[in-house]
Design an enzyme around this catalytic site. Sequence first.
Site, PDB file in Angstrom:
ATOM      1  N   ARG A   1       0.514   7.405  12.547  1.00  0.00           N
ATOM      2  CA  ARG A   1      -0.123   7.867  11.751  1.00  0.00           C
ATOM      3  C   ARG A   1      -1.355   8.946  12.553  1.00  0.00           C
ATOM      4  O   ARG A   1      -1.988   8.234  13.343  1.00  0.00           O
ATOM      5  CB  ARG A   1      -1.106   6.858  10.781  1.00  0.00           C
ATOM      6  CG  ARG A   1      -0.485   6.790   9.319  1.00  0.00           C
ATOM      7  CD  ARG A   1      -1.139   5.422   8.777  1.00  0.00           C
ATOM      8  NE  ARG A   1      -2.590   5.604   8.673  1.00  0.00           N
ATOM      9  CZ  ARG A   1      -3.312   4.522   7.764  1.00  0.00           C
ATOM     10  NH1 ARG A   1      -2.645   3.720   7.367  1.00  0.00           N
ATOM     11  NH2 ARG A   1      -4.650   4.710   7.643  1.00  0.00           N
TER      12      ARG A   1
ATOM     13  N   ARG B   1     -13.249   5.196  12.804  1.00  0.00           N
ATOM     14  CA  ARG B   1     -12.828   4.466  11.786  1.00  0.00           C
ATOM     15  C   ARG B   1     -13.576   3.090  11.768  1.00  0.00           C
ATOM     16  O   ARG B   1     -14.304   2.467  10.907  1.00  0.00           O
ATOM     17  CB  ARG B   1     -11.359   4.187  11.562  1.00  0.00           C
ATOM     18  CG  ARG B   1     -10.856   5.642  10.999  1.00  0.00           C
ATOM     19  CD  ARG B   1      -9.158   5.749  11.010  1.00  0.00           C
ATOM     20  NE  ARG B   1      -8.604   4.847  10.295  1.00  0.00           N
ATOM     21  CZ  ARG B   1      -7.434   4.350  10.432  1.00  0.00           C
ATOM     22  NH1 ARG B   1      -6.899   4.335  11.605  1.00  0.00           N
ATOM     23  NH2 ARG B   1      -6.900   3.358   9.590  1.00  0.00           N
TER      24      ARG B   1
ATOM     25  N   ARG C   1     -14.986   0.799  -0.595  1.00  0.00           N
ATOM     26  CA  ARG C   1     -15.280   0.813   1.057  1.00  0.00           C
ATOM     27  C   ARG C   1     -16.764   1.207   1.137  1.00  0.00           C
ATOM     28  O   ARG C   1     -17.437   1.273   2.078  1.00  0.00           O
ATOM     29  CB  ARG C   1     -14.412   1.952   1.409  1.00  0.00           C
ATOM     30  CG  ARG C   1     -13.145   1.510   2.466  1.00  0.00           C
ATOM     31  CD  ARG C   1     -12.738   2.618   2.846  1.00  0.00           C
ATOM     32  NE  ARG C   1     -11.674   2.374   3.921  1.00  0.00           N
ATOM     33  CZ  ARG C   1     -10.416   2.206   4.194  1.00  0.00           C
ATOM     34  NH1 ARG C   1      -9.847   2.255   2.844  1.00  0.00           N
ATOM     35  NH2 ARG C   1      -9.791   2.147   5.174  1.00  0.00           N
TER      36      ARG C   1
ATOM     37  N   LYS D   1      -4.379  -5.289   5.601  1.00  0.00           N
ATOM     38  CA  LYS D   1      -4.674  -5.496   4.557  1.00  0.00           C
ATOM     39  C   LYS D   1      -3.264  -4.810   3.743  1.00  0.00           C
ATOM     40  O   LYS D   1      -2.927  -5.507   2.653  1.00  0.00           O
ATOM     41  CB  LYS D   1      -5.663  -4.497   3.957  1.00  0.00           C
ATOM     42  CG  LYS D   1      -6.883  -4.787   4.661  1.00  0.00           C
ATOM     43  CD  LYS D   1      -8.121  -4.144   3.974  1.00  0.00           C
ATOM     44  CE  LYS D   1      -8.177  -2.548   4.359  1.00  0.00           C
ATOM     45  NZ  LYS D   1      -8.302  -2.314   5.680  1.00  0.00           N
TER      46      LYS D   1
ATOM     47  N   ARG E   1       0.388   0.738  16.174  1.00  0.00           N
ATOM     48  CA  ARG E   1       1.059   0.777  14.921  1.00  0.00           C
ATOM     49  C   ARG E   1       2.008   2.141  14.914  1.00  0.00           C
ATOM     50  O   ARG E   1       1.367   3.191  14.987  1.00  0.00           O
ATOM     51  CB  ARG E   1      -0.034   0.622  13.951  1.00  0.00           C
ATOM     52  CG  ARG E   1       0.440   0.634  12.293  1.00  0.00           C
ATOM     53  CD  ARG E   1      -0.521   0.408  11.382  1.00  0.00           C
ATOM     54  NE  ARG E   1      -1.645   1.227  11.205  1.00  0.00           N
ATOM     55  CZ  ARG E   1      -2.512   0.961  10.402  1.00  0.00           C
ATOM     56  NH1 ARG E   1      -2.592  -0.003   9.554  1.00  0.00           N
ATOM     57  NH2 ARG E   1      -3.270   2.137  10.005  1.00  0.00           N
TER      58      ARG E   1
HETATM   59  P1  AMP Z   1      -6.424   3.111   4.998  1.00  0.00           P
HETATM   60  O1  AMP Z   1      -4.917   3.420   4.800  1.00  0.00           O
HETATM   61  O2  AMP Z   1      -6.855   2.368   3.815  1.00  0.00           O
HETATM   62  O3  AMP Z   1      -6.889   2.827   6.185  1.00  0.00           O
HETATM   63  O4  AMP Z   1      -6.994   4.461   4.487  1.00  0.00           O
HETATM   64  C1  AMP Z   1      -6.838   5.750   5.307  1.00  0.00           C
HETATM   65  C2  AMP Z   1      -7.949   6.737   5.199  1.00  0.00           C
HETATM   66  O5  AMP Z   1      -8.171   7.151   3.735  1.00  0.00           O
HETATM   67  C3  AMP Z   1      -9.161   6.211   5.324  1.00  0.00           C
HETATM   68  O6  AMP Z   1      -9.597   6.339   6.668  1.00  0.00           O
HETATM   69  C4  AMP Z   1     -10.413   7.246   4.724  1.00  0.00           C
HETATM   70  O7  AMP Z   1     -10.594   8.422   5.208  1.00  0.00           O
HETATM   71  C5  AMP Z   1      -9.444   7.305   3.387  1.00  0.00           C
HETATM   72  N1  AMP Z   1      -9.671   6.329   2.511  1.00  0.00           N
HETATM   73  C6  AMP Z   1      -8.982   5.263   1.726  1.00  0.00           C
HETATM   74  N2  AMP Z   1      -9.641   4.543   0.758  1.00  0.00           N
HETATM   75  C7  AMP Z   1     -10.797   5.066   0.761  1.00  0.00           C
HETATM   76  C8  AMP Z   1     -12.048   4.643   0.065  1.00  0.00           C
HETATM   77  N3  AMP Z   1     -11.968   3.646  -0.915  1.00  0.00           N
HETATM   78  N4  AMP Z   1     -13.155   5.280   0.105  1.00  0.00           N
HETATM   79  C9  AMP Z   1     -13.111   6.493   1.183  1.00  0.00           C
HETATM   80  N5  AMP Z   1     -12.182   6.619   1.901  1.00  0.00           N
HETATM   81  C10 AMP Z   1     -10.947   6.389   1.767  1.00  0.00           C
END
Ligand code: AMP
Length: 205
Positions: free
Chosen positions: A150, A161, A85, A13, A124
Amino acid sequence: MNMILLGPPGAGKGTQAAMIAGELELMHISTGDLLRSAVKNGTPLGLQAKAYMDRGALVPDEIMIELIREVLPKEKGFLLDGFPRTLNQADALEEMLRNAGKIVEHVVNLEVDDSTVVARLSQRRQCKSGHILTASGNSCPECGAETFQRSDDRPETIQKRLSVYHEQTAPLIAYYRRQNKLVSVNGSGDVQQVFSKITEVVGNA
Ligand code: AMP
């Protein structure tokens, strides 16, 4: 144009969103990036979010909805990456946009199976400038900076996740399909091919 990019963690994404936003001149809003920068800067948002992120859980809806309320652009089109989400977040977004007289035209769902997600996320790495490497390596091929994993890309957190994705985020596929906004694209191919496919479906939809 306003767009949402959906898909499991590791679907690509972030990479695709940056490319599409550049191509279509949209504002790229990545909630994951916003949260990581808040954590790094030790802001109140970062302090609240860190524990959830470290264990692969979602940050509570109220916090995320307020964050989006603050960052959604008034004029420019946007591409949301990582939001919504949950169904609550999707409903809140819809209400926010309705009040502003706007709509989301396209929701692109990047499809990638679980085994690909696990393989991609465990390899990654990224550098401090935010370049994402899909293969192992200690220095960034783009800027030469040191790379790191990360903290939420560790094997035990990846599984968590993924199950959070299936339970809480995957229902959004049916939500947007019912609204006739969903287009699914196979996200397992080469970055450039996936990008061409997305611009094609968004252009034709
Ligand atoms: P990502 O980089 O999009 O994979 O996001 C990393 C982490 O940020 C996720 O595993 C969640 O803990 C948090 N996060 C990001 N976007 C959201 C969202 N829309 N709602 C809740 N948690 C989020």
